[in-house]
Design an enzyme around this catalytic site. Sequence first.
Site, PDB file in Angstrom:
ATOM      1  CG  ASP A 154      -0.534 -30.541 -19.269  1.00 26.25           C
ATOM      2  OD1 ASP A 154       0.452 -30.518 -18.501  1.00 26.25           O
ATOM      3  OD2 ASP A 154      -1.179 -31.572 -19.481  1.00 26.25           O
ATOM      4  CG  HIS A 155       2.307 -27.603 -14.462  1.00 27.43           C
ATOM      5  ND1 HIS A 155       1.260 -28.379 -14.053  1.00 27.43           N
ATOM      6  CD2 HIS A 155       3.381 -28.047 -13.757  1.00 27.43           C
ATOM      7  CE1 HIS A 155       1.683 -29.239 -13.134  1.00 27.43           C
ATOM      8  NE2 HIS A 155       2.969 -29.047 -12.938  1.00 27.43           N
ATOM      9  CG  HIS A 174       0.221 -33.282 -15.798  1.00 30.41           C
ATOM     10  ND1 HIS A 174      -0.052 -32.083 -16.376  1.00 30.41           N
ATOM     11  CD2 HIS A 174      -0.089 -33.130 -14.483  1.00 30.41           C
ATOM     12  CE1 HIS A 174      -0.503 -31.230 -15.453  1.00 30.41           C
ATOM     13  NE2 HIS A 174      -0.531 -31.856 -14.300  1.00 30.41           N
TER      14      HIS A 174
END
Length: 485
Positions: A177-178, A240
Amino acid sequence: MVSRVIPVEAFDLVIFGGTGDLARRKILPGLHRRFLAGQMPANARVIGAARAELDDESYREMVRGAIAEFGDPQDQDADGIARFVAQLHYVRVDARGDTGWKQLGRRLRKDVIRAFYFSVGPGLFEDLAARLHSFGIADAASRLVVEKPFGHDLPSARALNEVLARHFRENQIYRIDHYLGKETVQNLMAVRFANILFEPLWNAQYVDHIQITVAETVGVGGRGAYYDRSGAMRDMVQNHLMQLLCLIAMEPPSRFDPDAVRDEKLKVIRALEPVDPHHIVRGQYEADGDAPSFREDVGDPRSLTESFIALRCHVSNWRWAGTPFYLRTGKKLRRRCSEIAVVFKDAPHAIFGQEAGRHCNILSIKLQPDEGMTLDVTIKEPGPGGMRLIDVPLDMTFAEALAKEIDIDDVPDAYERLIMDVMRGNQTLFMRGDEVEAAWAWTDPIIAGWESRGDVPRPYEVGSSGPEDAAMLMHRDGRRWREIR
Ligand code: BG6
């Protein structure tokens, strides 16, 4: 300024989907930056694997093009690029057939870290994982990196977890999950758990509410088909925004280690109450001059998918009972701005009288752009005329506050940091399988609710803050969204 870069050990990183969009935009330019920073050792190798008919040289040429297009303008030195691409290789591999797998196996070295990046659609995970094993390419020490979306709902996420678990143990799987790789997101943990100042106030007794906003100016671009199936809830909130909420709401872990941190995040997700449909506002952007509307972008004039969502939710535990969390995200909004605001309660008794107005402390954590934090503190407005109060921010914008210590341009971006964490074997900033499933378990009934009601998203103007109803969601509670700026 001292360089604090510590090189990782030698590795062979195989990127499946090595010619794809994500590889060209993020993974390869990111590795190039780490190479320039001295973090990627000279004996590390990156092997692109895809179906295209390329060889090492033509792959390197493609990567040169990707760096020119997506890399930073200051990283375009031809010599640096030439040294980096010399460490790249290519193998033509068919995920669904046996072509190329033996060659791939022969290319990999025995005594270095082996990592496999699945930068492909989830439909290929099973084939890739199975062949990595049947060809003896992956072993118990190999690492596997997978991208979002991790499933479309709980059953599909479970199925993916099961597929991966057939061939890899959980401590080998790095689900990206950047947002967790963003600098400020980690700083949030430092601020909470390395300072005594905030933690005593970090609860329902002192916090009035929390706002999490991830606003984008871009539309759905060329991803219309994917986005129409996902919408803002699946694309952004389930992952996010949920991760940001976890980091804000979780209990202090006993150690900063992967499972201790992820155990605490999981408890937050499991403590989320179902969301009342009255506390959700969905929107779709309208056309703007010649620019297409959301429905035109996704190619469906009757699409009911949302490009904007705002909702109010609650974490039902002792710490947060009664404190609302407001989440908001959308495309084609006024500015690109991601911010978490912890809004503290008013002082319990106003000794300066009503005329001094209402004031409260707000800790605002800015993820992008201009990463940093501000703490609004109420002080006396300087000058004559009695006790007038104003709120001034204690500003901790990193670029300014840390100008002497670090060059902000050298801070790795999310992908760079996460890939290096894979090589270091550190899973703290990656999602565990049970976390992802818990997030879907909360999300699914919300989506099922609006689908069964045939809920129609409200239109909103491009460049606005979203539909009017989103403002109403706050007004009804006597609160306001922070401006998107
Ligand atoms: C991705 C979403 O995960 O995150 C995109 O699929 C979104 O729709 C992107 O635009 C936002 O990431 P960032 O880092 O630009 O805020």
